[in-house]
Design an enzyme around this catalytic site. Structure first.
Site, PDB file in Angstrom:
ATOM      1  N   ASP A  12      -4.792  -1.686   3.277  1.00  0.00           N
ATOM      2  CA  ASP A  12      -4.221  -2.612   2.351  1.00  0.00           C
ATOM      3  C   ASP A  12      -3.808  -3.917   3.079  1.00  0.00           C
ATOM      4  OD1 ASP A  12      -2.955  -3.758  -0.073  1.00  0.00           O
ATOM      5  OD2 ASP A  12      -1.200  -3.169   0.762  1.00  0.00           O
ATOM      6  N   SER A  13      -3.606  -4.936   2.447  1.00  0.00           N
ATOM      7  CA  SER A  13      -3.162  -6.140   2.731  1.00  0.00           C
ATOM      8  C   SER A  13      -1.873  -6.050   3.477  1.00  0.00           C
ATOM      9  CB  SER A  13      -3.041  -7.480   1.843  1.00  0.00           C
ATOM     10  OG  SER A  13      -2.212  -6.991   0.808  1.00  0.00           O
ATOM     11  N   TYR A  44      -3.181 -11.563   0.266  1.00  0.00           N
ATOM     12  CA  TYR A  44      -4.338 -11.808  -0.013  1.00  0.00           C
ATOM     13  C   TYR A  44      -4.513 -12.616  -1.172  1.00  0.00           C
ATOM     14  CZ  TYR A  44      -6.315  -8.738   3.949  1.00  0.00           C
ATOM     15  OH  TYR A  44      -6.617  -8.094   5.040  1.00  0.00           O
ATOM     16  N   GLY A  45      -3.697 -12.411  -2.135  1.00  0.00           N
ATOM     17  CA  GLY A  45      -3.893 -12.759  -3.447  1.00  0.00           C
ATOM     18  C   GLY A  45      -4.245 -13.983  -3.803  1.00  0.00           C
ATOM     19  N   CYS A  75      -6.026  -1.526  -2.256  1.00  0.00           N
ATOM     20  CA  CYS A  75      -5.492  -2.901  -2.703  1.00  0.00           C
ATOM     21  C   CYS A  75      -6.632  -3.498  -3.648  1.00  0.00           C
ATOM     22  CB  CYS A  75      -5.875  -3.786  -1.394  1.00  0.00           C
ATOM     23  SG  CYS A  75      -5.753  -5.556  -1.452  1.00  0.00           S
ATOM     24  N   ASN A  76      -6.117  -4.027  -4.699  1.00  0.00           N
ATOM     25  CA  ASN A  76      -6.769  -4.271  -5.813  1.00  0.00           C
ATOM     26  C   ASN A  76      -7.680  -5.507  -5.628  1.00  0.00           C
ATOM     27  OD1 ASN A  76      -6.084  -2.974  -8.652  1.00  0.00           O
ATOM     28  ND2 ASN A  76      -4.172  -2.772  -6.972  1.00  0.00           N
ATOM     29  N   THR A  77      -6.676  -6.507  -5.021  1.00  0.00           N
ATOM     30  CA  THR A  77      -7.355  -8.233  -4.415  1.00  0.00           C
ATOM     31  C   THR A  77      -8.811  -7.537  -3.583  1.00  0.00           C
ATOM     32  OG1 THR A  77      -5.081  -8.653  -4.589  1.00  0.00           O
ATOM     33  CG2 THR A  77      -6.865 -10.262  -3.504  1.00  0.00           C
ATOM     34  N   GLU A 160       7.180  -7.501  -0.040  1.00  0.00           N
ATOM     35  CA  GLU A 160       7.161  -7.362   1.476  1.00  0.00           C
ATOM     36  C   GLU A 160       8.157  -7.713   2.333  1.00  0.00           C
ATOM     37  OE1 GLU A 160       4.242  -6.736   3.715  1.00  0.00           O
ATOM     38  OE2 GLU A 160       3.073  -5.999   2.017  1.00  0.00           O
ATOM     39  N   CYS A 192      -2.021  -4.378  -8.999  1.00  0.00           N
ATOM     40  CA  CYS A 192      -1.857  -4.554  -7.659  1.00  0.00           C
ATOM     41  C   CYS A 192      -0.950  -3.440  -7.043  1.00  0.00           C
ATOM     42  CB  CYS A 192      -0.872  -5.903  -7.518  1.00  0.00           C
ATOM     43  SG  CYS A 192      -0.052  -6.219  -5.967  1.00  0.00           S
ATOM     44  N   THR A 193      -1.365  -2.961  -5.763  1.00  0.00           N
ATOM     45  CA  THR A 193      -0.858  -1.893  -5.420  1.00  0.00           C
ATOM     46  C   THR A 193       0.768  -1.924  -4.953  1.00  0.00           C
ATOM     47  OG1 THR A 193      -1.837  -2.312  -3.196  1.00  0.00           O
ATOM     48  CG2 THR A 193      -2.816  -0.526  -4.896  1.00  0.00           C
ATOM     49  N   HIS A 194       0.980  -3.391  -4.695  1.00  0.00           N
ATOM     50  CA  HIS A 194       2.619  -3.698  -4.377  1.00  0.00           C
ATOM     51  C   HIS A 194       3.488  -3.365  -5.553  1.00  0.00           C
ATOM     52  CE1 HIS A 194       0.955  -5.680  -0.660  1.00  0.00           C
ATOM     53  NE2 HIS A 194       2.298  -5.654  -0.431  1.00  0.00           N
TER      54      HIS A 194
HETATM   55  N1  DGL Z   1      -1.588  -4.989  -2.635  1.00  0.00           N
HETATM   56  C1  DGL Z   1      -2.628  -5.958  -3.140  1.00  0.00           C
HETATM   57  C2  DGL Z   1      -3.280  -5.726  -4.354  1.00  0.00           C
HETATM   58  O1  DGL Z   1      -3.293  -4.655  -4.673  1.00  0.00           O
HETATM   59  C3  DGL Z   1      -2.613  -7.139  -2.402  1.00  0.00           C
HETATM   60  C4  DGL Z   1      -1.399  -8.210  -2.575  1.00  0.00           C
HETATM   61  C5  DGL Z   1      -1.835  -9.306  -1.589  1.00  0.00           C
HETATM   62  O2  DGL Z   1      -2.043  -9.260  -0.532  1.00  0.00           O
HETATM   63  O3  DGL Z   1      -1.468 -10.371  -2.147  1.00  0.00           O
HETATM   64  O4  DGL Z   1      -3.734  -6.612  -4.780  1.00  0.00           O
END
Ligand code: DGL
Length: 274
Positions: A12-13, A44-45, A75-77, A160, A192-194
């Site tokens: 993941d990011s 990353y988003g 990570c979805n992104t 984060e 988004c996994t966050h």
């Molecule tokens: N956790 C990530 C996701 O699922 C990325 C969040 C990010 O880095 O912006 O999209």
């Protein structure tokens, strides 16, 4: 050179992938794992497709160099912006026969195959929402379903930073969810996994009639199913499974928040450079 060491790699990011990894450890505790968080480059988003692809590719190179048999991009992104290119162009050239999976397909299937859902909301990073990948995948399974999408760029940095329980985070979440709440959705997918670290607050805001599925659990069950269908990966249960964590940034911060998010101690952790 790639050498098979009986390990599942999770990437993941940053810390968000831990919301998925937590469920891998619960559902599939018999495997060895390496979790890699690219905390130096999070989020990353808001980055461009090319940059997200380059970062993801570097993470994949590093994870395969550790001997992982299979990599899950938690990570979805990165799944939205880089996975297809990795699967179609990079793997066949550089790692023929190796597999990299993402997190979007199982979640889109959970929404698209559920006949009770007519109006579904998606909340994700700007890159994920702009890619339109959820809408496309869900509509492939159910043309009639209405999909409403919102990007929520401020949530990842708040998570984060460990601000999940602060009133400021709840207020920002509420503002983001308001346009979705008025649509009277049947379900909201945390794309988004966050975001699962704000699951309780999200459920409260969306109300009882709106299903907010446990995305980590759906992804873990989908992985379990995948593993039973792919014995050629040669992943064997381990009598004493090893779980290692790697971050591209500060170990202390990763450990502090990571332990809170995972609900278990992080004993083996190292900093790496991608
Ligand atoms: N956790 C990530 C996701 O699922 C990325 C969040 C990010 O880095 O912006 O999209």
């Amino acid at each position: 050179m790639f050498s098979n060491k009986n390990i599942i790699g999770v990437f993941d990011s940053g810390l968000g992938g831990l919301s998925v990894f937590k469920h891998f450890l619960k559902t599939l505790p018999q495997y060895n794992y390496i979790y890699l968080g690219d905390n130096a480059h999070v989020p990353y988003g808001g980055k461009s497709k090319d940059v997200i692809y380059e970062y993801t590719k570097e993470a994949i190179d590093w994870l395969f160099a550790q001997g992982t048999n299979l990599i899950i991009i938690a990570c979805n992104t990165a799944s939205a912006e880089a996975l297809r290119r990795i699967q179609q162009e990079y793997l066949p050239k550089k790692y023929p026969g190796q597999k990299v999976l993402g997190v979007i397909r199982p979640l889109a299937e959970a929404a698209g195959q559920n006949k009770k859902l007519h109006k579904v909301g998606i909340i994700g990073t700007r890159a994920t929402i702009d890619s339109n990948v959820y809408q496309t995948e869900i509509k492939k399974l159910n043309k009639k379903i209405k999909v409403y999408q919102i990007s929520a760029p401020l949530l990842v940095p708040l998570i984060e930073e460990g601000w999940t329980h602060k009133p400021e985070a709840k207020n920002i979440l509420k503002s983001y969810l308001q346009p979705l709440k008025v649509k009277n959705l049947d379900a909201l997918i945390l794309g988004c996994t966050h975001y699962p670290f704000l699951l309780t607050e999200t459920k409260k805001i969306m109300g009882k009639h709106c299903l907010v599925p446990n995305t980590g659990d759906i992804i873990a069950r989908s992985l379990k199913n995948y593993l039973t269908r792919h014995p050629e990966l040669k992943l064997k249960p381990s009598a004493r499974p090893i779980v290692k964590f790697y971050t591209t940034d500060d170990i202390k911060q990763f450990k502090k928040l990571g332990e809170k998010f995972l609900g278990r101690p992080i004993t083996r952790i190292e900093k790496i450079k991608l």
